[in-house]
Motif scaffolding. Sequence first.
Motif, mmCIF file in Angstrom:
data_model
loop_
_atom_site.group_PDB
_atom_site.id
_atom_site.type_symbol
_atom_site.label_atom_id
_atom_site.label_comp_id
_atom_site.label_asym_id
_atom_site.label_seq_id
_atom_site.Cartn_x
_atom_site.Cartn_y
_atom_site.Cartn_z
ATOM 1 N N UNK A 40 -71.692 79.289 -47.949
ATOM 2 C CA UNK A 40 -72.019 79.179 -49.370
ATOM 3 C C UNK A 40 -71.036 79.987 -50.220
ATOM 4 N N UNK A 41 -70.644 81.165 -49.694
ATOM 5 C CA UNK A 41 -69.672 81.980 -50.432
ATOM 6 C C UNK A 41 -68.349 81.235 -50.577
ATOM 7 N N UNK A 42 -67.953 80.557 -49.511
ATOM 8 C CA UNK A 42 -66.705 79.787 -49.581
ATOM 9 C C UNK A 42 -66.829 78.677 -50.629
ATOM 10 N N UNK A 43 -67.971 78.002 -50.642
ATOM 11 C CA UNK A 43 -68.189 76.944 -51.633
ATOM 12 C C UNK A 43 -68.098 77.488 -53.060
ATOM 13 N N UNK A 44 -68.566 78.763 -53.215
ATOM 14 C CA UNK A 44 -68.552 79.381 -54.551
ATOM 15 C C UNK A 44 -67.207 80.042 -54.859
ATOM 16 N N UNK A 45 -66.231 79.870 -53.931
ATOM 17 C CA UNK A 45 -64.890 80.478 -54.113
ATOM 18 C C UNK A 45 -64.958 82.007 -54.133
ATOM 19 N N UNK A 46 -65.939 82.561 -53.417
ATOM 20 C CA UNK A 46 -66.063 84.020 -53.336
ATOM 21 C C UNK A 46 -65.285 84.495 -52.116
ATOM 22 N N UNK A 47 -64.361 85.424 -52.339
ATOM 23 C CA UNK A 47 -63.491 85.903 -51.266
ATOM 24 C C UNK A 47 -64.092 87.144 -50.611
ATOM 25 N N UNK A 48 -64.270 87.109 -49.284
ATOM 26 C CA UNK A 48 -64.854 88.248 -48.576
ATOM 27 C C UNK A 48 -63.747 89.245 -48.239
ATOM 28 N N UNK A 49 -63.939 90.509 -48.665
ATOM 29 C CA UNK A 49 -62.923 91.545 -48.449
ATOM 30 C C UNK A 49 -63.265 92.421 -47.252
ATOM 31 N N UNK A 50 -64.543 92.600 -47.009
ATOM 32 C CA UNK A 50 -64.963 93.468 -45.910
ATOM 33 C C UNK A 50 -66.353 93.001 -45.497
ATOM 34 N N UNK A 51 -66.656 93.146 -44.217
ATOM 35 C CA UNK A 51 -67.980 92.716 -43.766
ATOM 36 C C UNK A 51 -68.479 93.622 -42.659
ATOM 37 N N UNK A 52 -69.777 93.892 -42.680
ATOM 38 C CA UNK A 52 -70.396 94.704 -41.636
ATOM 39 C C UNK A 52 -71.722 94.049 -41.292
ATOM 40 N N UNK A 53 -71.969 93.892 -39.984
ATOM 41 C CA UNK A 53 -73.240 93.272 -39.585
ATOM 42 C C UNK A 53 -73.789 94.017 -38.393
ATOM 43 N N UNK A 54 -75.103 94.293 -38.453
ATOM 44 C CA UNK A 54 -75.734 94.999 -37.345
ATOM 45 C C UNK A 54 -77.222 94.633 -37.320
ATOM 46 N N UNK A 55 -77.880 95.082 -36.261
ATOM 47 C CA UNK A 55 -79.346 94.949 -36.219
ATOM 48 C C UNK A 55 -79.898 96.356 -36.427
ATOM 49 N N UNK A 56 -80.549 96.580 -37.578
ATOM 50 C CA UNK A 56 -81.089 97.900 -37.895
ATOM 51 C C UNK A 56 -82.593 97.853 -37.791
#
Lengths: 447, 88
Positions: B22-38
């Motif tokens: 969806x971010x790509x569709x909205x032309x939103x550029x991802x600069x950094x990403x973090x994913x975990x199970x908290x």
Amino acid sequence: METQQIKETIQMISEENLDIRTITMGISLLDCITGDMATTAQHVYAKIVAKAKDLVPVADAISNEYGIPIVNKRIAVTPVALLAGADPAPDFRLLAQALDDAAKAVGVDLIGGYTATVQNGCTPADLALMTSLPEALATTDRVCASVNVGSTRSGLNMDAIKLMGQVVKDVAAIQPENAMKLVIFANAVEDNPFMAGAFWGVSEGDVAINTGVSGPGVVQRAIADQPEATFETICETIKQTAFKVSRMGQFVGKVAAERLHVPFNIVDLSLAPTPAPGDSVAEILETLGLSHVGTPGTTAALALLNDAVKKGGVMAAERVGGLSGAFIPVSEDANMIAAAKAGHITLEKLEAMTAVCSVGLDMVAVPGSTPASTISGMIADEAAIGMINNKTTAVRVIPVPGKGVGDSIEFGGLFGTAPIMPVNTGDASVFINRGGHIPAPIHSFKN
Amino acid sequence: MQVIITVIGTDKVGIIAAVTTRLAELQVNILDVSQTIMQGAFTMMLLAQLPEGADFAATKADLQGLGVEIGVDVKIARQEIFDAMHKL
């Protein structure tokens, strides 16, 4: 990307009720004075609407973009008693209506500054404003009023205190909720953004933005995480938390001021409770180790909290002002309401607490049968604490007609519920009826 | 405009795919990403750049709508507020 810090910020907002409690625009009305009240009122309306028309949309946009709730958008104006001096028979109803209409036109929830400052004496306009309060507060929805009756440098205007005891009774007799909109101060500050006591002092600029932050839940949670910490560690924790909370106020205020093209004035570093669970100042005191607020130790706990909040907040903001401390309104704090209902906290203990925090006997409901002279006595006691200790104190007391101890009154929303608290039944009338002025205190030989 | 997007919810297949698509569709550029199970919860944080002239409110509504669709809580806020709170 500092994920831990992002998580902490989001948790503070979504779980611990961190919010910007108010963005308050201060507007000087001195340039609206004409000598004729009807014309002055027209100018007042026009100026407020012109200056504040974008306040609510800007605050809402900031709230949406930055994800931080901005609970109240408000306006504080020059004490309006000053606008009437050149009118031989000022009709304050016109001004009250103009303020109310302007507040509604721009969409703010409250407007403060229906105010007189009479610590030294009353002008005819001051007296006219004070006696107009019951009608003004009954015929308007959003106007907030205050009267400053004493100060450290001026002493206490006991004639005004006597009059205001009766005015409070008359205001509440029409509708008890109206008394929520009336604060009687000593050492009132000119840049307080919180209602009902906000006004925009004559030494302030033409227009500016002030913010008041709040986050009792954030502080409570931080303390609860350290059940065995010493006082030094607790104070350090409160300071760090207050710093973060105050940074929000500084940031949001600055953004709002830029967007509104007006100067940013002050951040008020207050802990302001709401009746919502987890948004209570009294709960902080209980978390410090008191079985309930009002227990011996409460005043000391409040003193350390108040001081640590200021120490943490001062460094976070460019300019600090307003009342800056912990508020202890009874009806607006769930744990305070519970303590009052159970009889754990009394007016006398609240009075002691007001010596170490902002502001005073706040949102306290008392029996409707309480004599005016007793309310004047309560005002005089609070004002004396403020005068001697060089701090702001205030009384916002609601004598509820037809109700007594054991009953309560529901104000709704952020204003909460107030159990009717017992009042000492002694008689202060001879003292109050003496009339005159209690002189300013000596500033040396402090004890 | 740089924004922080957080996505929190019960872990399941396809959350990252759905959000980033969806971010790509909205032309939103991802600069950094973090994913975990908290504490058992799927937690993702993204630092992203909205395109020039983007409508923040519409983007926010769009992403929150996606969150409802896939059963996670999506929050988006301008990045400066996080710096303001934590950095001197």
